[in-house]
Design a protein around this motif. Structure first.
Motif, PDB file in Angstrom:
ATOM      1  N   ASN A  25      70.124   3.592  66.167  1.00  0.00           N
ATOM      2  CA  ASN A  25      71.523   3.302  66.445  1.00  0.00           C
ATOM      3  C   ASN A  25      71.692   1.820  66.757  1.00  0.00           C
ATOM      4  N   VAL A  26      72.475   1.122  65.937  1.00  0.00           N
ATOM      5  CA  VAL A  26      72.662  -0.326  66.141  1.00  0.00           C
ATOM      6  C   VAL A  26      73.504  -0.626  67.366  1.00  0.00           C
ATOM      7  N   PHE A  27      74.195   0.388  67.906  1.00  0.00           N
ATOM      8  CA  PHE A  27      75.035   0.177  69.079  1.00  0.00           C
ATOM      9  C   PHE A  27      74.310   0.530  70.375  1.00  0.00           C
ATOM     10  N   ARG A  28      72.991   0.706  70.295  1.00  0.00           N
ATOM     11  CA  ARG A  28      72.184   0.939  71.498  1.00  0.00           C
ATOM     12  C   ARG A  28      71.071  -0.096  71.570  1.00  0.00           C
ATOM     13  N   PRO A  29      71.421  -1.353  71.787  1.00  0.00           N
ATOM     14  CA  PRO A  29      70.403  -2.419  71.801  1.00  0.00           C
ATOM     15  C   PRO A  29      69.443  -2.255  72.970  1.00  0.00           C
ATOM     16  N   GLU A  30      68.170  -2.540  72.702  1.00  0.00           N
ATOM     17  CA  GLU A  30      67.130  -2.431  73.732  1.00  0.00           C
ATOM     18  C   GLU A  30      66.321  -3.712  73.864  1.00  0.00           C
ATOM     19  N   GLY A  31      66.845  -4.805  73.323  1.00  0.00           N
ATOM     20  CA  GLY A  31      66.148  -6.080  73.394  1.00  0.00           C
ATOM     21  C   GLY A  31      67.135  -7.234  73.405  1.00  0.00           C
ATOM     22  N   THR A  32      66.647  -8.415  73.716  1.00  0.00           N
ATOM     23  CA  THR A  32      67.511  -9.592  73.835  1.00  0.00           C
ATOM     24  C   THR A  32      68.234  -9.895  72.537  1.00  0.00           C
ATOM     25  N   GLN A  33      67.511  -9.904  71.417  1.00  0.00           N
ATOM     26  CA  GLN A  33      68.121 -10.248  70.134  1.00  0.00           C
ATOM     27  C   GLN A  33      69.135  -9.186  69.698  1.00  0.00           C
ATOM     28  N   ALA A  34      68.762  -7.919  69.855  1.00  0.00           N
ATOM     29  CA  ALA A  34      69.684  -6.845  69.483  1.00  0.00           C
ATOM     30  C   ALA A  34      70.942  -6.878  70.340  1.00  0.00           C
ATOM     31  N   GLN A  35      70.811  -7.240  71.608  1.00  0.00           N
ATOM     32  CA  GLN A  35      71.971  -7.323  72.490  1.00  0.00           C
ATOM     33  C   GLN A  35      72.916  -8.433  72.040  1.00  0.00           C
ATOM     34  N   LYS A  36      72.366  -9.557  71.603  1.00  0.00           N
ATOM     35  CA  LYS A  36      73.207 -10.654  71.112  1.00  0.00           C
ATOM     36  C   LYS A  36      73.985 -10.228  69.872  1.00  0.00           C
ATOM     37  N   ILE A  37      73.326  -9.476  68.995  1.00  0.00           N
ATOM     38  CA  ILE A  37      74.009  -8.984  67.795  1.00  0.00           C
ATOM     39  C   ILE A  37      75.123  -8.011  68.185  1.00  0.00           C
ATOM     40  N   ASN A  38      74.844  -7.140  69.126  1.00  0.00           N
ATOM     41  CA  ASN A  38      75.849  -6.160  69.553  1.00  0.00           C
ATOM     42  C   ASN A  38      77.030  -6.836  70.237  1.00  0.00           C
ATOM     43  N   ASP A  39      76.756  -7.876  71.035  1.00  0.00           N
ATOM     44  CA  ASP A  39      77.837  -8.610  71.698  1.00  0.00           C
ATOM     45  C   ASP A  39      78.760  -9.279  70.683  1.00  0.00           C
ATOM     46  N   ILE A  97      92.477 -15.803  62.671  1.00  0.00           N
ATOM     47  CA  ILE A  97      91.641 -14.724  63.197  1.00  0.00           C
ATOM     48  C   ILE A  97      90.171 -14.954  62.859  1.00  0.00           C
ATOM     49  N   LEU A  98      89.899 -15.417  61.633  1.00  0.00           N
ATOM     50  CA  LEU A  98      88.519 -15.555  61.177  1.00  0.00           C
ATOM     51  C   LEU A  98      87.813 -16.783  61.748  1.00  0.00           C
ATOM     52  N   LEU A  99      88.573 -17.815  62.152  1.00  0.00           N
ATOM     53  CA  LEU A  99      87.944 -19.043  62.652  1.00  0.00           C
ATOM     54  C   LEU A  99      87.083 -18.794  63.885  1.00  0.00           C
ATOM     55  N   PRO A 100      87.584 -18.166  64.946  1.00  0.00           N
ATOM     56  CA  PRO A 100      86.700 -17.908  66.101  1.00  0.00           C
ATOM     57  C   PRO A 100      85.545 -16.972  65.767  1.00  0.00           C
ATOM     58  N   ILE A 101      85.783 -15.999  64.869  1.00  0.00           N
ATOM     59  CA  ILE A 101      84.691 -15.115  64.451  1.00  0.00           C
ATOM     60  C   ILE A 101      83.590 -15.913  63.770  1.00  0.00           C
ATOM     61  N   ALA A 102      83.990 -16.869  62.918  1.00  0.00           N
ATOM     62  CA  ALA A 102      83.008 -17.705  62.222  1.00  0.00           C
ATOM     63  C   ALA A 102      82.222 -18.564  63.202  1.00  0.00           C
ATOM     64  N   VAL A 103      82.909 -19.127  64.196  1.00  0.00           N
ATOM     65  CA  VAL A 103      82.239 -19.987  65.181  1.00  0.00           C
ATOM     66  C   VAL A 103      81.182 -19.199  65.945  1.00  0.00           C
ATOM     67  N   THR A 105      79.805 -16.361  65.109  1.00  0.00           N
ATOM     68  CA  THR A 105      78.774 -15.853  64.200  1.00  0.00           C
ATOM     69  C   THR A 105      77.722 -16.916  63.914  1.00  0.00           C
ATOM     70  N   VAL A 106      78.166 -18.125  63.594  1.00  0.00           N
ATOM     71  CA  VAL A 106      77.217 -19.215  63.312  1.00  0.00           C
ATOM     72  C   VAL A 106      76.376 -19.519  64.551  1.00  0.00           C
ATOM     73  N   ALA A 107      77.009 -19.533  65.724  1.00  0.00           N
ATOM     74  CA  ALA A 107      76.269 -19.802  66.959  1.00  0.00           C
ATOM     75  C   ALA A 107      75.215 -18.730  67.204  1.00  0.00           C
ATOM     76  N   ASP A 111      71.120 -19.107  67.278  1.00  0.00           N
ATOM     77  CA  ASP A 111      70.438 -18.656  68.485  1.00  0.00           C
ATOM     78  C   ASP A 111      69.308 -17.692  68.131  1.00  0.00           C
ATOM     79  N   LEU A 112      69.571 -16.761  67.223  1.00  0.00           N
ATOM     80  CA  LEU A 112      68.546 -15.794  66.820  1.00  0.00           C
ATOM     81  C   LEU A 112      67.399 -16.450  66.053  1.00  0.00           C
ATOM     82  N   ALA A 113      67.649 -17.596  65.439  1.00  0.00           N
ATOM     83  CA  ALA A 113      66.630 -18.271  64.638  1.00  0.00           C
ATOM     84  C   ALA A 113      65.660 -19.112  65.466  1.00  0.00           C
ATOM     85  N   GLN A 114      65.923 -19.290  66.749  1.00  0.00           N
ATOM     86  CA  GLN A 114      65.032 -20.095  67.590  1.00  0.00           C
ATOM     87  C   GLN A 114      63.664 -19.434  67.722  1.00  0.00           C
TER      88      GLN A 114
END
Length: 257
Positions: A25-39, A97-103, A105-107, A111-114
């Motif tokens: 279940n992608v909506f039950r994150p159990e790690g730091t990276q998964a939590q960032k994706i869910n947020d 609407i899409l501008l803040p989503i894009a910002v 998402t890119v951030a 972050d996940l690529a570090q």
């Protein structure tokens, strides 16, 4: 016909339902990276849902309001130019609407690529139809890295740096509760970071159709406490015991073949 349509809609809704036992279940994150994706994904889904409801409601109203009152087959509807202000507004609004989503998402992507400097490195190799996990920093008594099949064992709470590749066709490595997907491509190394917050089992699946046994290409991640992790390492670095019975020798021959 309406009954069949209602039954079809009900079947689609029921297909989205599930019990509490949902290991992928992608909506039950159990790690730091998964939590960032869910947020990130939850607010986006909410915004998309609100926009979808508004658009569908407007379409239904327009279809009903401007439906034909007569039934002349050759009747040409009255031609109008439209509303320029309204057209400009609904062209600009999606961008707003899409501008803040894009910002965000890119951030999140950056972050996940570090790559953390203290991570445990695991080389992941996909192949038809199983996963190989190599631990280059953990050597056995012969000086060779320990290797596991289909089951990746990691210490809970520690950053894990994966290097994902493939020996044959394109696969896709995916542990939904720990991180997103990463394609396993021949002759290419794909980095992926993950971390399990608590000890436990985390299931995954090859998410790229790769042949007849694609559905059986599952992944099991076992996160252990620090003491259990050390015991696991101590056991793995021991040399394998040579088979003695006929059954053991037959099993070894089958595995090697």
């Amino acid at each position: 016909m309406k009954r069949f349509g209602a039954l079809g809609l009900l079947a689609i809704l029921l297909a989205a339902c599930s019990s509490e036992d949902t290991p992928q279940n992608v909506f039950r994150p159990e790690g730091t990276q998964a939590q960032k994706i869910n947020d990130l994904q939850v607010p986006v889904f909410i915004a998309a849902g609100v926009v979808g409801v508004i658009v569908i409601t407007m379409v239904v109203i327009i279809v009903w309001q401007f439906r034909s009152k007569r039934h002349a087959a050759d009747e040409v509807p009255t031609q109008i130019h439209g509303n320029s202000k309204l057209e400009i507004a609904w062209t600009i609004l999606p961008g707003v609407i899409l501008l803040p989503i894009a910002v965000f998402t890119v951030a999140t992507v950056f972050d996940l690529a570090q790559k953390p400097s203290d991570a445990l490195v695991v080389d992941v190799v996909g192949q038809q139809w199983w996963w190989e996990f190599d631990y280059p920093s953990i050597k056995n008594a012969d000086g060779q890295p320990i290797v596991t099949a289909n089951e990746m064992v990691i210490p809970a709470g520690k950053n894990i740096q994966l290097s994902v590749t493939s020996r044959d066709v394109i696969h896709s490595f995916w542990i939904p509760r720990l991180n997103g997907k990463r394609d396993a491509v021949p002759n290419r190394i794909q980095p992926l970071r993950m971390q399990a917050s608590e000890p436990g089992e985390y299931w995954g699946q090859c998410a790229e159709f790769c042949g007849l046994s694609h559905a059986n290409m599952r992944i099991r991640v076992v996160a252990l406490s620090e003491a259990d992790w050390q015991r696991w390492i101590d056991n793995q670095v021991k040399l394998a015991v040579e088979p003695t019975t006929a059954e053991q020798k037959a099993g070894q021959a089958t595995f090697l073949s």
